[in-house]
Write a protein that holds these residues in place. Sequence first.
Motif, PDB file in Angstrom:
ATOM      1  N   GLN A  86      30.116 -46.767  13.628  1.00 45.06           N
ATOM      2  CA  GLN A  86      30.211 -45.335  13.917  1.00 45.06           C
ATOM      3  C   GLN A  86      29.511 -44.501  12.844  1.00 45.06           C
ATOM      4  O   GLN A  86      28.869 -43.494  13.151  1.00 45.06           O
ATOM      5  N   ARG A  87      29.614 -44.936  11.596  1.00 45.35           N
ATOM      6  CA  ARG A  87      28.939 -44.231  10.509  1.00 45.35           C
ATOM      7  C   ARG A  87      27.423 -44.287  10.716  1.00 45.35           C
ATOM      8  O   ARG A  87      26.735 -43.273  10.614  1.00 45.35           O
ATOM      9  N   ILE A  88      26.908 -45.466  11.043  1.00 48.62           N
ATOM     10  CA  ILE A  88      25.467 -45.633  11.241  1.00 48.62           C
ATOM     11  C   ILE A  88      24.990 -44.834  12.445  1.00 48.62           C
ATOM     12  O   ILE A  88      23.964 -44.158  12.380  1.00 48.62           O
ATOM     13  N   VAL A  89      25.749 -44.886  13.523  1.00 46.71           N
ATOM     14  CA  VAL A  89      25.380 -44.129  14.725  1.00 46.71           C
ATOM     15  C   VAL A  89      25.336 -42.633  14.422  1.00 46.71           C
ATOM     16  O   VAL A  89      24.502 -41.903  14.962  1.00 46.71           O
ATOM     17  N   GLY A  90      26.182 -42.171  13.542  1.00 44.60           N
ATOM     18  CA  GLY A  90      26.253 -40.760  13.217  1.00 44.60           C
ATOM     19  C   GLY A  90      25.194 -40.273  12.229  1.00 44.60           C
ATOM     20  O   GLY A  90      25.078 -39.079  11.972  1.00 44.60           O
ATOM     21  N   LEU A  91      24.398 -41.197  11.678  1.00 42.13           N
ATOM     22  CA  LEU A  91      23.364 -40.798  10.734  1.00 42.13           C
ATOM     23  C   LEU A  91      22.292 -39.955  11.413  1.00 42.13           C
ATOM     24  O   LEU A  91      21.978 -40.159  12.583  1.00 42.13           O
ATOM     25  N   GLU A  92      21.750 -39.040  10.657  1.00 43.36           N
ATOM     26  CA  GLU A  92      20.678 -38.194  11.188  1.00 43.36           C
ATOM     27  C   GLU A  92      19.391 -38.996  11.363  1.00 43.36           C
ATOM     28  O   GLU A  92      18.636 -38.784  12.300  1.00 43.36           O
ATOM     29  N   MET A  93      19.142 -39.936  10.456  1.00 38.89           N
ATOM     30  CA  MET A  93      17.949 -40.797  10.516  1.00 38.89           C
ATOM     31  C   MET A  93      18.411 -42.248  10.673  1.00 38.89           C
ATOM     32  O   MET A  93      19.436 -42.639  10.121  1.00 38.89           O
ATOM     33  N   CYS A  94      17.628 -43.018  11.399  1.00 41.03           N
ATOM     34  CA  CYS A  94      17.931 -44.450  11.551  1.00 41.03           C
ATOM     35  C   CYS A  94      17.781 -45.147  10.206  1.00 41.03           C
ATOM     36  O   CYS A  94      16.903 -44.793   9.421  1.00 41.03           O
ATOM     37  N   PRO A  95      18.597 -46.159   9.951  1.00 41.08           N
ATOM     38  CA  PRO A  95      18.427 -46.935   8.719  1.00 41.08           C
ATOM     39  C   PRO A  95      17.075 -47.654   8.746  1.00 41.08           C
ATOM     40  O   PRO A  95      16.509 -47.891   9.814  1.00 41.08           O
ATOM     41  N   LYS A 100      14.644 -59.341   8.748  1.00 41.03           N
ATOM     42  CA  LYS A 100      15.195 -60.659   8.444  1.00 41.03           C
ATOM     43  C   LYS A 100      14.803 -61.626   9.564  1.00 41.03           C
ATOM     44  O   LYS A 100      14.591 -61.219  10.712  1.00 41.03           O
ATOM     45  N   PRO A 101      14.722 -62.927   9.271  1.00 36.40           N
ATOM     46  CA  PRO A 101      14.326 -63.900  10.304  1.00 36.40           C
ATOM     47  C   PRO A 101      15.223 -63.874  11.543  1.00 36.40           C
ATOM     48  O   PRO A 101      14.753 -64.044  12.663  1.00 36.40           O
ATOM     49  N   TYR A 102      16.509 -63.624  11.363  1.00 36.08           N
ATOM     50  CA  TYR A 102      17.423 -63.623  12.502  1.00 36.08           C
ATOM     51  C   TYR A 102      17.235 -62.416  13.408  1.00 36.08           C
ATOM     52  O   TYR A 102      17.730 -62.393  14.525  1.00 36.08           O
ATOM     53  N   CYS A 103      16.504 -61.409  12.939  1.00 31.96           N
ATOM     54  CA  CYS A 103      16.284 -60.205  13.758  1.00 31.96           C
ATOM     55  C   CYS A 103      15.556 -60.532  15.058  1.00 31.96           C
ATOM     56  O   CYS A 103      15.790 -59.896  16.082  1.00 31.96           O
ATOM     57  N   LYS A 104      14.657 -61.508  15.036  1.00 36.26           N
ATOM     58  CA  LYS A 104      13.860 -61.841  16.218  1.00 36.26           C
ATOM     59  C   LYS A 104      14.721 -62.314  17.385  1.00 36.26           C
ATOM     60  O   LYS A 104      14.354 -62.153  18.530  1.00 36.26           O
ATOM     61  N   LYS A 105      15.879 -62.892  17.090  1.00 41.51           N
ATOM     62  CA  LYS A 105      16.761 -63.417  18.135  1.00 41.51           C
ATOM     63  C   LYS A 105      17.891 -62.465  18.496  1.00 41.51           C
ATOM     64  O   LYS A 105      18.688 -62.751  19.374  1.00 41.51           O
ATOM     65  N   CYS A 106      17.962 -61.346  17.810  1.00 40.07           N
ATOM     66  CA  CYS A 106      19.082 -60.419  17.987  1.00 40.07           C
ATOM     67  C   CYS A 106      18.987 -59.671  19.314  1.00 40.07           C
ATOM     68  O   CYS A 106      17.901 -59.263  19.738  1.00 40.07           O
ATOM     69  N   SER A 107      20.123 -59.453  19.934  1.00 45.17           N
ATOM     70  CA  SER A 107      20.187 -58.706  21.193  1.00 45.17           C
ATOM     71  C   SER A 107      19.739 -57.263  21.025  1.00 45.17           C
ATOM     72  O   SER A 107      19.349 -56.618  21.984  1.00 45.17           O
ATOM     73  N   TYR A 108      19.793 -56.748  19.812  1.00 47.76           N
ATOM     74  CA  TYR A 108      19.451 -55.356  19.556  1.00 47.76           C
ATOM     75  C   TYR A 108      18.055 -55.194  18.943  1.00 47.76           C
ATOM     76  O   TYR A 108      17.720 -54.129  18.447  1.00 47.76           O
ATOM     77  N   HIS A 109      17.246 -56.229  18.993  1.00 51.20           N
ATOM     78  CA  HIS A 109      15.908 -56.221  18.400  1.00 51.20           C
ATOM     79  C   HIS A 109      15.112 -54.984  18.796  1.00 51.20           C
ATOM     80  O   HIS A 109      14.510 -54.311  17.952  1.00 51.20           O
ATOM     81  N   ASP A 110      15.109 -54.646  20.071  1.00 53.36           N
ATOM     82  CA  ASP A 110      14.317 -53.510  20.548  1.00 53.36           C
ATOM     83  C   ASP A 110      14.767 -52.187  19.938  1.00 53.36           C
ATOM     84  O   ASP A 110      13.945 -51.306  19.699  1.00 53.36           O
ATOM     85  N   PHE A 111      16.055 -52.050  19.663  1.00 51.41           N
ATOM     86  CA  PHE A 111      16.538 -50.803  19.064  1.00 51.41           C
ATOM     87  C   PHE A 111      15.962 -50.597  17.663  1.00 51.41           C
ATOM     88  O   PHE A 111      15.657 -49.482  17.266  1.00 51.41           O
ATOM     89  N   CYS A 112      15.810 -51.672  16.910  1.00 47.83           N
ATOM     90  CA  CYS A 112      15.329 -51.561  15.542  1.00 47.83           C
ATOM     91  C   CYS A 112      13.808 -51.483  15.437  1.00 47.83           C
ATOM     92  O   CYS A 112      13.284 -50.813  14.559  1.00 47.83           O
ATOM     93  N   TYR A 113      13.114 -52.178  16.338  1.00 46.76           N
ATOM     94  CA  TYR A 113      11.673 -52.312  16.182  1.00 46.76           C
ATOM     95  C   TYR A 113      10.849 -51.459  17.127  1.00 46.76           C
ATOM     96  O   TYR A 113       9.638 -51.425  17.037  1.00 46.76           O
ATOM     97  N   MET A 114      11.496 -50.748  18.041  1.00 45.80           N
ATOM     98  CA  MET A 114      10.749 -49.889  18.943  1.00 45.80           C
ATOM     99  C   MET A 114      10.463 -48.569  18.222  1.00 45.80           C
ATOM    100  O   MET A 114      11.351 -48.001  17.589  1.00 45.80           O
ATOM    101  N   THR A 115       9.255 -48.100  18.351  1.00 45.55           N
ATOM    102  CA  THR A 115       8.912 -46.792  17.779  1.00 45.55           C
ATOM    103  C   THR A 115       8.925 -45.764  18.871  1.00 45.55           C
ATOM    104  O   THR A 115       8.922 -46.096  20.065  1.00 45.55           O
ATOM    105  N   GLU A 116       8.903 -44.502  18.500  1.00 47.52           N
ATOM    106  CA  GLU A 116       8.879 -43.440  19.510  1.00 47.52           C
ATOM    107  C   GLU A 116       7.640 -43.545  20.384  1.00 47.52           C
ATOM    108  O   GLU A 116       7.684 -43.210  21.565  1.00 47.52           O
ATOM    109  N   ALA A 117       6.542 -44.044  19.833  1.00 49.85           N
ATOM    110  CA  ALA A 117       5.322 -44.210  20.605  1.00 49.85           C
ATOM    111  C   ALA A 117       5.493 -45.282  21.682  1.00 49.85           C
ATOM    112  O   ALA A 117       4.876 -45.215  22.749  1.00 49.85           O
TER     113      ALA A 117
END
Length: 119
Positions: A86-95, A100-117
């Motif tokens: 909840q703290r992270i979701v409430g941040l004005e800017m994304c962290p 990390k190597p495990y990021c490639k397999k994460c279900s939330y990969h697109d949320f972290c690596y997608m840009t506005e473009a």
Amino acid sequence: TQVELDGIKIDFYDPCTRMVHETKKGRAIEEAHRAQVQYYLYKLRQHGVTDASGLIEYPELRKTEPVAPLTEQDEHMISAWEAEVQRIVGLEMCPAVINKPYCKKCSYHDFCYMTEADG
């Protein structure tokens, strides 16, 4: 039985034995798998299902990993996870992306690596 609670989906829950079954396809036993099942148990407890436990199945390894019913300490830890989310979701800017190597397999990969473009 498949169960949906508070935006999560538990693929297999046996109400007779109060057992959450989670199957993992990979060849690694990870703490994140245990945390996922513990979170399911936490959500079940919030909905009145007490003394539920879990079983993580690793077919490729031919292993199963039991997950015991939650302790009070487990509940405090999971509550802290939710508060941090909840703290992270409430941040004005994304962290910053952690790359990390495990990021490639994460279900939330697109949320972290997608840009506005990309979106």
